[in-house]
Design a protein around this motif. Structure first.
Motif, PDB file in Angstrom:
ATOM      1  N   ILE A  65     -11.164  16.747   6.268  1.00 34.93           N
ATOM      2  CA  ILE A  65     -11.509  15.324   6.160  1.00 34.93           C
ATOM      3  C   ILE A  65     -11.798  14.955   4.716  1.00 34.93           C
ATOM      4  N   GLY A  66     -12.415  15.858   3.956  1.00 28.77           N
ATOM      5  CA  GLY A  66     -12.643  15.601   2.541  1.00 28.77           C
ATOM      6  C   GLY A  66     -11.343  15.392   1.799  1.00 28.77           C
ATOM      7  N   ARG A  67     -10.339  16.200   2.113  1.00 27.72           N
ATOM      8  CA  ARG A  67      -9.014  16.037   1.490  1.00 27.72           C
ATOM      9  C   ARG A  67      -8.387  14.702   1.889  1.00 27.72           C
ATOM     10  N   ILE A  68      -8.523  14.336   3.151  1.00 23.14           N
ATOM     11  CA  ILE A  68      -7.962  13.060   3.619  1.00 23.14           C
ATOM     12  C   ILE A  68      -8.617  11.898   2.893  1.00 23.14           C
ATOM     13  N   TRP A  69      -9.936  11.941   2.751  1.00 24.74           N
ATOM     14  CA  TRP A  69     -10.629  10.881   2.017  1.00 24.74           C
ATOM     15  C   TRP A  69     -10.121  10.787   0.581  1.00 24.74           C
ATOM     16  N   ASN A  70      -9.984  11.930  -0.073  1.00 20.15           N
ATOM     17  CA  ASN A  70      -9.524  11.917  -1.469  1.00 20.15           C
ATOM     18  C   ASN A  70      -8.105  11.365  -1.594  1.00 20.15           C
ATOM     19  N   GLU A  71      -7.225  11.762  -0.692  1.00 14.60           N
ATOM     20  CA  GLU A  71      -5.851  11.262  -0.739  1.00 14.60           C
ATOM     21  C   GLU A  71      -5.803   9.769  -0.437  1.00 14.60           C
ATOM     22  N   GLU A 139      11.715   0.295   8.303  1.00 15.76           N
ATOM     23  CA  GLU A 139      12.162   1.564   8.859  1.00 15.76           C
ATOM     24  C   GLU A 139      11.405   2.788   8.345  1.00 15.76           C
ATOM     25  N   PRO A 140      11.107   2.910   7.031  1.00 12.62           N
ATOM     26  CA  PRO A 140      10.397   4.107   6.564  1.00 12.62           C
ATOM     27  C   PRO A 140       9.043   4.310   7.246  1.00 12.62           C
ATOM     28  N   GLU A 141       8.342   3.225   7.565  1.00 11.69           N
ATOM     29  CA  GLU A 141       7.020   3.375   8.173  1.00 11.69           C
ATOM     30  C   GLU A 141       7.094   3.858   9.617  1.00 11.69           C
ATOM     31  N   MET A 142       8.238   3.717  10.257  1.00 14.46           N
ATOM     32  CA  MET A 142       8.354   4.174  11.632  1.00 14.46           C
ATOM     33  C   MET A 142       8.284   5.687  11.746  1.00 14.46           C
ATOM     34  N   ASP A 143       8.475   6.390  10.617  1.00 18.22           N
ATOM     35  CA  ASP A 143       8.372   7.844  10.615  1.00 18.22           C
ATOM     36  C   ASP A 143       6.982   8.340  10.214  1.00 18.22           C
ATOM     37  N   ASP A 144       6.044   7.422  10.010  1.00 19.00           N
ATOM     38  CA  ASP A 144       4.684   7.828   9.657  1.00 19.00           C
ATOM     39  C   ASP A 144       4.098   8.719  10.743  1.00 19.00           C
ATOM     40  N   ARG A 145       3.383   9.753  10.311  1.00 17.20           N
ATOM     41  CA  ARG A 145       2.778  10.712  11.234  1.00 17.20           C
ATOM     42  C   ARG A 145       1.393  10.250  11.684  1.00 17.20           C
ATOM     43  N   LEU A 146       1.078  10.499  12.940  1.00 20.34           N
ATOM     44  CA  LEU A 146      -0.235  10.171  13.490  1.00 20.34           C
ATOM     45  C   LEU A 146      -1.237  11.256  13.134  1.00 20.34           C
ATOM     46  N   GLY A 147      -2.410  10.843  12.684  1.00 22.36           N
ATOM     47  CA  GLY A 147      -3.534  11.746  12.500  1.00 22.36           C
ATOM     48  C   GLY A 147      -4.711  11.248  13.317  1.00 22.36           C
ATOM     49  N   VAL A 148      -5.538  12.157  13.802  1.00 22.47           N
ATOM     50  CA  VAL A 148      -6.692  11.779  14.631  1.00 22.47           C
ATOM     51  C   VAL A 148      -7.904  12.592  14.206  1.00 22.47           C
ATOM     52  N   ILE A 149      -9.013  11.901  14.010  1.00 26.36           N
ATOM     53  CA  ILE A 149     -10.304  12.542  13.742  1.00 26.36           C
ATOM     54  C   ILE A 149     -11.230  12.216  14.906  1.00 26.36           C
ATOM     55  N   TYR A 189     -10.659   8.348  15.799  1.00 23.95           N
ATOM     56  CA  TYR A 189     -10.262   7.541  14.642  1.00 23.95           C
ATOM     57  C   TYR A 189      -8.807   7.896  14.340  1.00 23.95           C
ATOM     58  N   CYS A 190      -7.923   6.967  14.649  1.00 18.31           N
ATOM     59  CA  CYS A 190      -6.481   7.202  14.557  1.00 18.31           C
ATOM     60  C   CYS A 190      -5.930   6.532  13.309  1.00 18.31           C
ATOM     61  N   PHE A 191      -5.041   7.211  12.632  1.00 20.52           N
ATOM     62  CA  PHE A 191      -4.441   6.656  11.420  1.00 20.52           C
ATOM     63  C   PHE A 191      -3.022   7.190  11.273  1.00 20.52           C
ATOM     64  N   PHE A 192      -2.259   6.531  10.430  1.00 20.77           N
ATOM     65  CA  PHE A 192      -0.888   6.958  10.158  1.00 20.77           C
ATOM     66  C   PHE A 192      -0.737   7.247   8.672  1.00 20.77           C
ATOM     67  N   VAL A 193       0.016   8.294   8.393  1.00 18.78           N
ATOM     68  CA  VAL A 193       0.214   8.732   7.017  1.00 18.78           C
ATOM     69  C   VAL A 193       1.710   8.891   6.753  1.00 18.78           C
ATOM     70  N   SER A 194       2.132   8.514   5.564  1.00 22.20           N
ATOM     71  CA  SER A 194       3.550   8.604   5.209  1.00 22.20           C
ATOM     72  C   SER A 194       4.005  10.057   5.245  1.00 22.20           C
ATOM     73  N   ASP A 195       5.297  10.262   5.364  1.00 15.54           N
ATOM     74  CA  ASP A 195       5.847  11.591   5.572  1.00 15.54           C
ATOM     75  C   ASP A 195       5.452  12.558   4.456  1.00 15.54           C
ATOM     76  N   LYS A 196       5.316  12.061   3.231  1.00 22.02           N
ATOM     77  CA  LYS A 196       4.931  12.910   2.107  1.00 22.02           C
ATOM     78  C   LYS A 196       3.412  13.005   1.945  1.00 22.02           C
ATOM     79  N   GLY A 197       2.672  12.332   2.824  1.00 19.85           N
ATOM     80  CA  GLY A 197       1.220  12.420   2.789  1.00 19.85           C
ATOM     81  C   GLY A 197       0.573  11.683   1.647  1.00 19.85           C
ATOM     82  N   MET A 198       1.239  10.694   1.080  1.00 17.51           N
ATOM     83  CA  MET A 198       0.726   9.994  -0.093  1.00 17.51           C
ATOM     84  C   MET A 198       0.095   8.645   0.233  1.00 17.51           C
TER      85      MET A 198
END
Length: 208
Positions: A65-71, A139-149, A189-198
């Motif tokens: 979670i610390g890494r997610i916050w920083n990114e 279209e690029p956002e449709m490939d965003d990955r789901l993350g859940v905390i 807590y659900c969120f979406f992150v781009s394929d490269k994680g940026m």
């Protein structure tokens, strides 16, 4: 602050006057005669909530979670700590607990949130999430990955990333397992992150 013209190179404090040198020039300034630090009940409550928010961050800063916050903080705040404090201080109570779980945020960003996000959980702890997966977004956002905390109601200061979540925005839903204890609320807590994680979306809250 006044500039001083003198052959004597004074530095330091004399009474309530401080002499200092900047850029080869000597200056003096007067210290305030009274330092105000009123301790009203309201101010003490704010300070207590601030300390609780700091403790929450300290518990998770070395976790994923610390890494997610920083990114997630990139372009928004100096770092993950600053982002957490900016978003979450008001969610805590001065007695060391969370006031409002729905006001906790683990990510922030420009990626789109999803619409009509709902969830349910069975007796075995199997969670099913559904959302509007229509391709109205770019279209690029449709490939965003789901993350859940997840935060469990009996372990408020132990948030953790849910493992085994394999879903993308375009899927319109996801299924995964969490711990299930009778009478204990599960805060997701659900969120979406781009394929490269940026890039991240704002986290969205569900209570089960």
């Amino acid at each position: 602050m006044a500039r001083v013209s003198s052959v004597f190179r004074l530095k330091g404090r004399v009474g309530n006057i401080v002499f200092c040198e900047r850029g080869g020039k000597l200056y003096m300034r007067a210290l305030p005669s009274v330092v105000r630090n009123p301790k009203t009940a309201k101010q003490e409550a704010v300070r207590s909530k601030f300390r609780v928010a700091v403790e929450f961050y300290q518990r998770v800063k070395e976790s994923p979670i610390g890494r997610i916050w920083n990114e997630s903080a990139k372009g928004i705040a100096v770092n993950g700590y600053a982002l957490h404090m900016k978003l979450n201080v008001k969610a805590f109570k001065e007695d060391g607990k969370i006031r409002d779980f729905s006001q906790i945020h683990f990510t922030a960003g420009k990626r789109q949130c999803v619409y009509d996000l709902v969830g349910k959980m069975d007796e075995e702890g199997q969670v099913v999430l559904c959302w509007d997966g229509d391709s109205d977004e770019e279209e690029p956002e449709m490939d965003d990955r789901l993350g859940v905390i997840v935060i469990y109601g009996n372990r408020e200061f132990m948030p953790m990333v849910v493992e085994g979540v394999e879903a993308r925005r375009c899927d319109g839903g996801a299924s995964f397992r969490v711990d299930r204890e009778a009478g204990v609320k599960v805060h997701l807590y659900c969120f979406f992150v781009s394929d490269k994680g940026m890039e991240y979306s704002n986290s969205q809250y569900i209570c089960l």
